[in-house]
Design an enzyme around this catalytic site. Structure first.
Site, mmCIF file in Angstrom:
data_model
loop_
_atom_site.group_PDB
_atom_site.id
_atom_site.type_symbol
_atom_site.label_atom_id
_atom_site.label_comp_id
_atom_site.label_asym_id
_atom_site.label_seq_id
_atom_site.Cartn_x
_atom_site.Cartn_y
_atom_site.Cartn_z
ATOM 1 N N TYR A 240 0.799 -1.229 0.000
ATOM 2 C CA TYR A 240 0.000 0.000 0.000
ATOM 3 C C TYR A 240 0.831 1.279 0.000
ATOM 4 C CZ TYR A 240 -3.696 -3.302 1.113
ATOM 5 O OH TYR A 240 -4.575 -4.351 1.055
ATOM 6 N N HIS B 267 -8.181 2.385 -6.000
ATOM 7 C CA HIS B 267 -7.460 1.446 -5.129
ATOM 8 C C HIS B 267 -5.971 1.733 -5.190
ATOM 9 C CE1 HIS B 267 -10.956 -1.150 -4.465
ATOM 10 N NE2 HIS B 267 -11.243 -0.945 -5.737
HETATM 11 O O1 CA2 Z 1 -5.682 -1.427 -2.775
HETATM 12 C C1 CA2 Z 1 -6.593 -0.870 -2.150
HETATM 13 O O2 CA2 Z 1 -6.694 0.350 -2.033
HETATM 14 C C2 CA2 Z 1 -7.621 -1.731 -1.425
HETATM 15 O O3 CA2 Z 1 -8.890 -1.078 -1.531
HETATM 16 C C3 CA2 Z 1 -7.176 -1.814 0.016
HETATM 17 C C4 CA2 Z 1 -8.051 -2.726 0.859
HETATM 18 C C5 CA2 Z 1 -8.226 -4.082 0.202
HETATM 19 O O4 CA2 Z 1 -9.171 -4.861 0.940
HETATM 20 C C6 CA2 Z 1 -8.706 -3.968 -1.242
HETATM 21 O O5 CA2 Z 1 -8.753 -5.264 -1.797
HETATM 22 C C7 CA2 Z 1 -7.756 -3.109 -2.048
HETATM 23 C C8 CA2 Z 1 -7.442 -2.939 2.248
HETATM 24 C C9 CA2 Z 1 -7.187 -1.676 2.987
HETATM 25 C C10 CA2 Z 1 -6.347 -1.995 4.180
HETATM 26 O O6 CA2 Z 1 -5.586 -0.871 4.492
HETATM 27 C C11 CA2 Z 1 -4.429 -1.042 5.167
HETATM 28 C C12 CA2 Z 1 -3.555 -0.013 5.142
HETATM 29 C C13 CA2 Z 1 -2.346 -0.115 5.790
HETATM 30 C C14 CA2 Z 1 -2.040 -1.260 6.467
HETATM 31 C C15 CA2 Z 1 -2.926 -2.290 6.502
HETATM 32 C C16 CA2 Z 1 -4.140 -2.184 5.862
#
Ligand code: CA2
Length: 147
Positions: free
Chosen positions: A24, A101
């Protein structure tokens, strides 16, 4: 006066920059907000930038965007893959909806390859880290109709 672009981020994105930087990125959500504000300002636009871990709160904000926003950028996070309620709310909008995303869900686990949100989205930006949000602002700015 053009209404602001509303930018919504879903569950766990408040943790951005603290875990899984290889997926991310290193930017925090506050860094993303600053980048979105700068992009919008360069186009003479403003943003309302919000994050919630709660599905109902996100739905309330989508409903608010019906009258208060010129366009909606939404990273639904995990709710994109699960929430028909969020899809139903998005389908009530008559403004551009840009799904956004950080990662490219299509290149990840099978369960991330479908998002309900895409059914209501004008377009999708994914896979560019924090720049996905900036590109989504650019896309929204190009679609906003100035009456
Ligand atoms: O890639 C993306 O932006 C997502 O929307 C992020 C989601 C995931 O479930 C989608 O499939 C794709 C997850 C967000 C979790 O955010 C975090 C950020 C930092 C550390 C851990 C989790």
């Amino acid at each position: 006066m053009v209404k602001p672009i509303h930018v919504l981020s879903g569950p766990n994105l408040n943790l951005l920059g603290t875990r899984e930087p290889e997926i991310y990125g290193k930017d925090t959500l506050d860094d993303v907000r600053v980048r979105c504000e700068a992009r919008a300002a360069a186009r003479g636009l403003s943003v309302v930038f919000r994050q919630s871990n709660h599905e109902g709160v996100l739905i309330d904000w989508v409903q608010e965007a019906r009258t208060e926003a010129s366009a909606l950028v939404i990273n639904p996070a995990g709710y994109g893959h699960t929430s028909i309620a969020l899809l139903d709310a998005l389908k009530t909008l008559n403004i551009p909806v840009i799904e956004c995303h950080l990662s490219n869900p299509a290149a990840r686990e099978e369960f991330r390859r479908h998002t309900f949100v895409s059914l209501a989205a004008t377009g999708l930006v994914s896979g560019f880290g924090a720049a996905s949000y900036e590109l989504a602002i650019e896309a929204a700015a190009g679609l906003i109709s100035v009456d």
